[in-house]
Design an enzyme around this catalytic site. Structure first.
Site, PDB file in Angstrom:
ATOM      1  N   HIS A   2       4.226   5.483  -0.311  1.00 55.24           N
ATOM      2  CA  HIS A   2       3.405   5.803  -1.390  1.00 55.24           C
ATOM      3  C   HIS A   2       2.127   4.834  -1.647  1.00 55.24           C
ATOM      4  CE1 HIS A   2       5.938   2.549  -3.535  1.00 55.24           C
ATOM      5  NE2 HIS A   2       4.550   2.262  -4.115  1.00 55.24           N
ATOM      6  N   ASP A  39       9.974   6.942   2.058  1.00 58.89           N
ATOM      7  CA  ASP A  39       8.836   6.183   1.701  1.00 58.89           C
ATOM      8  C   ASP A  39       8.396   4.894   2.503  1.00 58.89           C
ATOM      9  OD1 ASP A  39       6.940   5.303   0.118  1.00 58.89           O
ATOM     10  OD2 ASP A  39       8.196   4.877  -1.674  1.00 58.89           O
ATOM     11  N   GLY A  99       1.929  -3.498  -7.138  1.00 60.35           N
ATOM     12  CA  GLY A  99       0.924  -4.448  -5.883  1.00 60.35           C
ATOM     13  C   GLY A  99       1.884  -4.831  -4.861  1.00 60.35           C
ATOM     14  N   ASN A 100       3.027  -5.038  -4.970  1.00 62.31           N
ATOM     15  CA  ASN A 100       3.961  -5.400  -3.786  1.00 62.31           C
ATOM     16  C   ASN A 100       4.743  -4.617  -3.216  1.00 62.31           C
ATOM     17  OD1 ASN A 100       3.315  -8.007  -5.964  1.00 62.31           O
ATOM     18  ND2 ASN A 100       3.541  -8.780  -3.846  1.00 62.31           N
ATOM     19  N   SER A 101       4.597  -3.202  -3.521  1.00 60.73           N
ATOM     20  CA  SER A 101       5.327  -2.280  -2.673  1.00 60.73           C
ATOM     21  C   SER A 101       5.250  -2.457  -1.292  1.00 60.73           C
ATOM     22  CB  SER A 101       4.929  -0.673  -3.123  1.00 60.73           C
ATOM     23  OG  SER A 101       5.369  -0.647  -4.405  1.00 60.73           O
TER      24      SER A 101
END
Length: 251
Positions: free
Chosen positions: A64, A94, A165-167
């Protein structure tokens, strides 16, 4: 319920802050005096995190994070920005595999089969959105959450501060080995509305064996290491800086 992005923040001591300022100044001087990197055109739509899994320049992140991007770039900690290609993307798990012309001294190493154990202390690293553009990696410690049903056996819960922001950032054991991939944050209001339970600072991670299987399917063999001595937060961050990267999605 969970939603897209993820992750954390950690204080740095004065010596580390000074070192980071000096490093930034050196990068600015290199940019002014050396050849400029060729970056994608347009504007940055969003950013996430990833980590280097091969010395050939492969970077693992979430699907994503790169979904709907016209172009993608990666910025290893302390380095310049590089255009990256999306080698593979799997919406079901994912996960996405990127490749960029980067040269890096250290790559991420995975832990033992079966890690992490329930209640084990872990850390998450990446580039959280904290109101300003994050230009350096951030580390936050926590533990594997005991209780709660993820609803699928390829993921587990973390009790730590997870932010957008840290995916795609790594979950690490105390020795610096990868034991998961950050994928989402639990939607606290939605869970409370449905169950009456307040689940604050709970995130979701993809299990390491799922990430390793994805890499193997696309020709990348994950590196492993034996468990060493536990590291304090400063040493753990120093280790992570060797393979962490920001992933940017361009229009």
């Amino acid at each position: 319920e969970v939603f897209g992005p993820v992750l954390p923040v950690v204080a740095v001591d004065d010596a580390e802050a000074a070192r980071l300022r000096q490093e930034r100044d050196r990068r600015v001087m290199r940019a002014l005096s050396g050849p400029r990197p060729v970056l994608p055109g347009g504007s940055v739509l969003s950013s996430g995190s990833g980590f280097v899994v091969s010395r050939a320049g492969y970077v693992l992140t979430n699907q994503h994070v790169v979904r709907g991007c016209g172009r993608v770039s990666v910025v290893p900690a302390g380095e310049r920005e590089f255009v990256a290609s999306v080698v593979a993307a799997d919406a079901g798990r994912d996960l996405a595999l990127l490749k960029a012309p980067i040269s890096i001294a250290r790559i991420a190493e995975f832990g033992d089969s079966g890690d992490p154990l329930p209640a084990a202390e872990v850390a998450v690293a990446g580039y959280p959105q904290l109101g300003l553009v994050t230009i350096r990696p951030v580390l936050r410690t926590g533990h594997v959450y005991v209780g709660g049903d993820v609803g699928r056996d390829d993921r587990y819960l973390l009790k730590t501060d997870i932010r957008r922001g840290n995916s795609g950032g790594p979950v690490l054991d105390r020795t610096g080995r990868v034991v998961g991939v950050v994928v989402a944050k639990v939607d606290t209001p939605a869970v409370y509305a449905e169950t009456g339970e307040m689940l604050r600072d709970v995130g979701l991670a993809i299990r390491p064996e799922v990430a390793q299987a994805f890499l193997a399917e696309h020709g990348v063999t994950a590196e492993h290491s034996d468990r060493g001595a536990d590291l304090d937060d400063t040493a753990l961050m120093a280790r992570v800086r060797g393979f962490i990267a920001q992933v940017r999605c361009w229009r």
